[in-house]
Every structure is written in C-alpha cells, then in structure tokens.
Design an enzyme around this catalytic site. Structure first.
Site, PDB file in Angstrom:
ATOM      1  N   HIS A  14       0.846  -1.187   0.000  1.00 48.98           N
ATOM      2  CA  HIS A  14       0.000   0.000   0.000  1.00 48.98           C
ATOM      3  C   HIS A  14       0.884   1.240   0.000  1.00 48.98           C
ATOM      4  O   HIS A  14       2.015   1.197   0.440  1.00 48.98           O
ATOM      5  CB  HIS A  14      -1.004   0.033   1.147  1.00 48.98           C
ATOM      6  CG  HIS A  14      -0.436  -0.282   2.487  1.00 48.98           C
ATOM      7  ND1 HIS A  14       0.177   0.637   3.277  1.00 48.98           N
ATOM      8  CD2 HIS A  14      -0.402  -1.445   3.169  1.00 48.98           C
ATOM      9  CE1 HIS A  14       0.559   0.063   4.396  1.00 48.98           C
ATOM     10  NE2 HIS A  14       0.237  -1.203   4.353  1.00 48.98           N
ATOM     11  N   ASP A 150       5.629  -2.092  12.476  1.00 43.14           N
ATOM     12  CA  ASP A 150       4.523  -1.901  11.530  1.00 43.14           C
ATOM     13  C   ASP A 150       3.583  -3.095  11.553  1.00 43.14           C
ATOM     14  O   ASP A 150       3.615  -3.890  12.489  1.00 43.14           O
ATOM     15  CB  ASP A 150       5.051  -1.585  10.128  1.00 43.14           C
ATOM     16  CG  ASP A 150       5.790  -2.748   9.481  1.00 43.14           C
ATOM     17  OD1 ASP A 150       5.895  -3.820  10.111  1.00 43.14           O
ATOM     18  OD2 ASP A 150       6.255  -2.575   8.347  1.00 43.14           O
TER      19      ASP A 150
HETATM   20 FE   LIG Z   1       6.059  -1.580   6.588  1.00 41.90          FE
END
Ligand SMILES: [Fe+2]
Length: 608
Positions: A14, A150
């Site tokens: 993304h 993340d």
């Molecule tokens: Fe990442």
C-alpha cells in the site's frame, strides 16, 4: 566522474512511492496516490518515478542502480506458509490473494525492468531494513538505536538495531503473526474504520474514551513480556485465515459485532480506541527500554507505520529512556522507497555518510513537485479561475489578516510534502484562537467526523511558549500538552460531559488546536526549510500576538492531498475554503465563477 543516480521503489502493498538520490542527496520523493488521485495507491508507481526522473533530469537508462523496498519471494513464502499452516480455513482468502501474488509480486524483477526501461541491477532489501534505513540515514545523528514497528513486511513485524556512520545492523526481530501494527489495525477494523488509513482516527478518538478494555486485552488478546516482546492469541483474530481482521470470539469478548462503517460513533468505540492506544503506548515504551538497554545509545530513530502514532511518540520522548528522538516523516511503506535507495548508496556502494549536527537530510520533507508562476497561471486559467497576482510581502500580510478574520485559507506553496502529513506546502489554514474553527473546518471543509483534531504550526523559537515541548517537531509526529498557563480548566459541569459532548468546551487560548485531553500534535516551523510559511506565521503573530496557526492537510476526506494547482482549485471550489493561495496568486471564493460538480464526486461524498 558522472554522478551516481539511485532510484528507490516501494510498491504492490500500500502507498507506493519512488525516491531518487544523486550521489546520496535526495533529489525527489513522492507517493503514487498524489498523481493518480487514488488514496494509498498500491500500483507500480509509474507517475512518481516519472516525476523523480524528470526532477533529476535523467532517463531511466541513465540510472546507476535501482532498489526495491522488500523481498517479494520472502513475503510470498510467509503468505504461503501461513495459508498452508491453517488450511483449509484459509483457502478462500488464499484463492483471492494468490492470483495477485503470482501475477504481480513474484515477477517483480522482470516487471521492474520492463516498466522502467532499465537493464541494470535491481537490489532488494528486507522490508524492515528499508524502514530502518529510512529512519537512520537521513537522521541528524552520527549514531543511534533504530526501532521499526509496523503491520507486517515479510516475516518481521518489528525490529531494532544500531546505526553508526554509514552502516545499519538489525539485532532482533518480532515475527508474524505477532504484530503491534496488526493489533492496532484489528481495533481500527472493529471500530468501523479502514485498516491502513483509519488508525489515525482511532488515535484521535482515544481521548474521548475510558481505558475500560485494557484488562480484557491483556488477559485475552496478548501476552506482553517485560521486555516489550509479545504473542497475540490468534484465536481472536481472523487475518491469518480470512479477509477481515477480527472474528466471532473477538466480538464476544468485546460485546458485539464491529461497528458498521459510517454509522454513529458511540462511547463504546471511544473506550475501545482508548484501550488499544493505552496498550500500544505500553508496548512501545517497553520495547524502547529494551532497545536502550541492549544498545546503550542516547538517540533513537523510528520508522514503520506504528511510528506515525504521535501520541505514543510524545510519551516515548517524555517518559522513555532516550535523550533524543528522530522519526522518519514518511514512516509508512512509502518511506521504504527512500530507505532502500539510501541503503543501496551506503551499503552496496559503500559511500560515506555526512551528518550536519542538528539538521536532518529530509529538507523539511519538501521533496515533491513544484510549479512555476507561469505553470500555475496556465492551470488556473484553464479552470476559468479569477485570480490576482500579489507581491510576496503584500501576500503574507493579506493572508495573515484574512486568517485573523477567521477566514479559512487554502495554502499551496513550493514543493509538495513526502509522507502523510501536510507541512505548509499543501495545507488548509485557520485561526487557532477561534472556538468555532474545529467544527467548521471538519464539517464544512473536510466533510469528516467532527471529533477529528487539528494540528498547530508554531514558529520553532516559540514552541515552548505554547506547548510543554522544547525541541524540534518538524514533521508533526509528536504530541505534547498545551502549556499549563494557557489551559482553561473545565468546570464541574463540563467535566460531567461524556464522549463527543466534550468537543465544544473551550480548553485553552488556542482552542482549535487543543485536543480534549489538552494535548496538541505539534509542527515546529523552521525558517531555513520553509521561509514563506514561517514568515506567514510570523506576520500572523505581529498582527494578533499569536505565533500559532491551524494546519490541516489540503484535501477532503478520502482523497489524497492535492498535488497540482488544478487539484488545489478543485478542492477549493468543492469546499467552504474562503481564499486560496497558489504560489504568488490569491483567489477569493466570492469572485469565482459558479462551480459545476461532477455526478461521481457528489455520489462519493454524499453531497446535496
Ligand atoms: Fe512496513
């Protein structure tokens, strides 16, 4: 000797992006969404690459090397093992995901060569190495600890290590499926927001709630250890097997199904948001203490999507063990393009790294397209706009005066920002002293939820006059309290208000940027990186005595930030922005010809 040109690419997951380095200097960086106007566009970033090469004045075949921000095969292995490990439960989602993977992600090398028109070498970094490189190499530190967090890359979901000179070394990782990013995303999904972009809304909603579910999260969802490592209890999550984040067990634990997106927000979502935020902050603090203990460093660099949680960052700076903190402004996957390019330059090419003390290598994150007055005039003319050219000094004075009259001004100036925040190049501005400004800007300008807070831009030298912060926050990634003496205590009656009813209470002498917990998400503005924006705020201060203005990104809900003068004019005409500044031109809404809206746009934003 011919200069070394390195192109970094982040794509197919993304927020695709590209970044060009010339002899290690960042020449250009931009996200694909800004050009295609598709928010978080994950496609091959053809337009962003074209922009970067154009700015560098080179063709693709003149590139020295190309870096890709992750290893597609490693990621494919993780996906495959995940699905095989839980088959047949995961078969349906595998079938949906697999053709995309097989077609696009496994053939990255050939695809990159073909799409780029480049025959040279393409180097692949690991996902978290790209994040780590983006956190350390542009930082103002000679040496630092690095922490990346993340959702997921290949296998790692968090990592830490050390950066020193031109080297980075990762020491430890947390692996899929244990992921702080995915835990946060599960609550983003469950509270009815979009995963990968709605996390910001959950963070903004958290102060309206009570941390009611913290015990349930620790008891049922997560085994958190003292050192910040953890395990998620997968029986509550559905991201391994399905296409949603949470499942029936999660619903039972928290007393109902996920909120239907766009339906009314209730106290329950606010309490859930507060609870996951509290847990997230605790994990970040514990991880940071471990990283500090294991590395012995005084400085910390952050990247990865979780590093956009500026409330957690603020606590980390205030309560954590590190003396100094630097956060990559494009902390999400877009920043991987910049990270891998720098990794190629320093690791593969062995180039030394030069650090200017007190100054980072991001140029204020103003790394995107800019437009000359002639280009702007042509674009405005093509839109049929009515505009006036104003000299710099007169323009700053007039805009400051308009802001002081509570007018809302679209401000488009210089190179577009890289990363998710608008920093005074593509911003909408307002007067922070106005108690009406927050509701007005949310509803009439951004067409979004009234609870969403706005951020202040403050002159760097004046930050500690307004906030409990005495340092740089150039990228709006730190939250700190509004200064004690500026706060207006709540009456007993006001304290009795719950949830969203608290929104309209005036909490300080800069109410439009004071969140309900008296905090603010601060951008310090430095004259060296953005002289026009700095001088505008200084002019506003001369006029009003207030060295702060409201800064929100120049877009409406669900759309990427504007990139071109035409984007800016359209956004201006579609909203209740009163005045627009594009470079040296000033536009008054009242003087513009009537705007004809397209049916598509009306449908999308449910207008009239
Ligand atoms: Fe990442």
């Amino acid at each position: 000797m011919a200069p070394t040109h390195i192109l970094g690419i982040s794509a197919f997951y993304h927020d695709s992006a590209a970044c060009l380095l010339r002899d290690g200097e960042i020449v250009a960086a931009a996200q694909e969404e800004r050009f295609t106007r598709k928010k978080g566009d994950a496609a091959f970033p053809a337009r962003a690459i074209e922009y970067c090469l154009g700015t560098g004045g080179i063709r693709a075949d003149e590139l020295t090397l190309v870096g890709f921000y992750d290893k597609p095969l490693l990621k494919f292995e993780r996906i495959l093992e995940t699905y095989l490990g839980i088959a047949p439960r995961g078969v349906k989602s595998f079938l949906k995901a697999a053709p995309v993977w097989l077609k696009e992600k496994l053939h990255t090398d050939r695809q990159l060569h073909d799409a780029l028109g480049f025959d040279g070498q393409i180097l692949y970094a690991e996902h978290h190495e790209s994040h780590a490189a983006s956190a350390f190499f542009p930082s103002p530190f000679e040496e630092a600890a690095i922490l990346t967090m993340d959702g997921v890359g290949e296998w790692a979901t968090a990592s830490f290590g050390i950066g020193r000179g031109n080297e980075i070394q990762l020491l430890k990782e947390i692996h899929w499926p244990d992921s702080l990013g995915l835990l946060y995303s599960a609550f983003t999904y469950y509270t009815g927001f979009k995963v990968n972009s709605g996390e910001y809304k959950v963070m903004g909603l958290a102060p309206y709630g009570e941390p009611k579910y913290v015990d349930a999260i620790y008891r049922e969802l997560i085994d958190l250890r003292e050192d910040g490592s953890f395990r998620l209890h997968q029986e509550y999550f559905n991201y391994l097997a399905g296409l949603t984040m949470t499942n029936g067990a999660f619903d039972r634990l928290f007393g109902g199904p996920p909120r239907v997106p766009e339906s009314k927000l209730t106290q329950r979502e606010m309490d859930l948001a507060r609870s996951v935020q509290v847990v997230c902050e605790e994990i970040v603090l514990r991880m940071a203490r471990t990283v500090h203990r294991d590395t012995g460093m005084e400085n910390l660099c952050l990247a990865g999507g979780v590093a956009l949680n500026c409330v957690a960052n603020g606590r980390l700076l205030r309560e954590g063990p590190f003396k100094r903190l630097w956060i990559q402004p494009a902390a999400g996957d877009a920043g991987g393009a910049l990270g891998v390019a720098q990794l190629v330059w320093h690791r593969h090419c062995g180039a030394p790294r030069r650090v200017t003390p007190g100054q980072d290598g991001m140029r204020g994150a103003y790394l995107g397209p800019e437009f000359s007055p002639a280009e702007i005039e042509e674009a405005l003319g093509a839109q049929g706009a009515v505009y006036e050219r104003v000299s710099r000094d007169a323009l700053l004075k007039r805009v400051a005066a308009l802001l002081a009259q509570e007018k809302i001004v679209g401000w488009f100036d210089g190179r577009m920002e890289f990363g998710p925040r608008a920093l005074g190049a593509r911003s909408i501005l307002g007067d922070p002293r106005s108690p009406r400004m927050q509701a007005q800007m949310n509803i009439k300008i951004k067409f979004r939820e009234g609870f969403r807070p706005f951020a202040p831009s403050v002159l760097r030298e004046r930050v500690s006059d307004y906030f409990e912060l005495d340092g740089d926050s150039p990228y709006m990634l730190l939250v700190a309290p509004v200064k004690q003496e500026r706060q207006i205590p709540m009456t007993r009656e006001q304290r009795g208000l719950w949830g969203i009813d608290q929104l309209n209470v005036v909490r300080s002498d800069i109410p439009a940027v004071t969140h309900i917990d008296y905090s603010a998400r601060i951008q310090t503005v430095d004259r060296a990186t953005n002289p026009n924006y700095y001088d505008l705020i200084a002019e506003f201060e001369r006029l009003t005595g207030c060295g702060v203005i409201v800064n929100t990104s120049f877009n409406v809900r669900g759309e990427p930030i504007v990139c071109t003068p035409a984007d800016a004019y359209q956004c201006f005409m579609r909203t209740h922005i009163d005045y627009l500044v594009v470079g040296p031109f000033l536009l008054d809404k009242a003087a513009q010809p009537a705007w004809k809206e397209t049916a598509d746009w009306k449908r999308e934003f449910q207008l009239d």
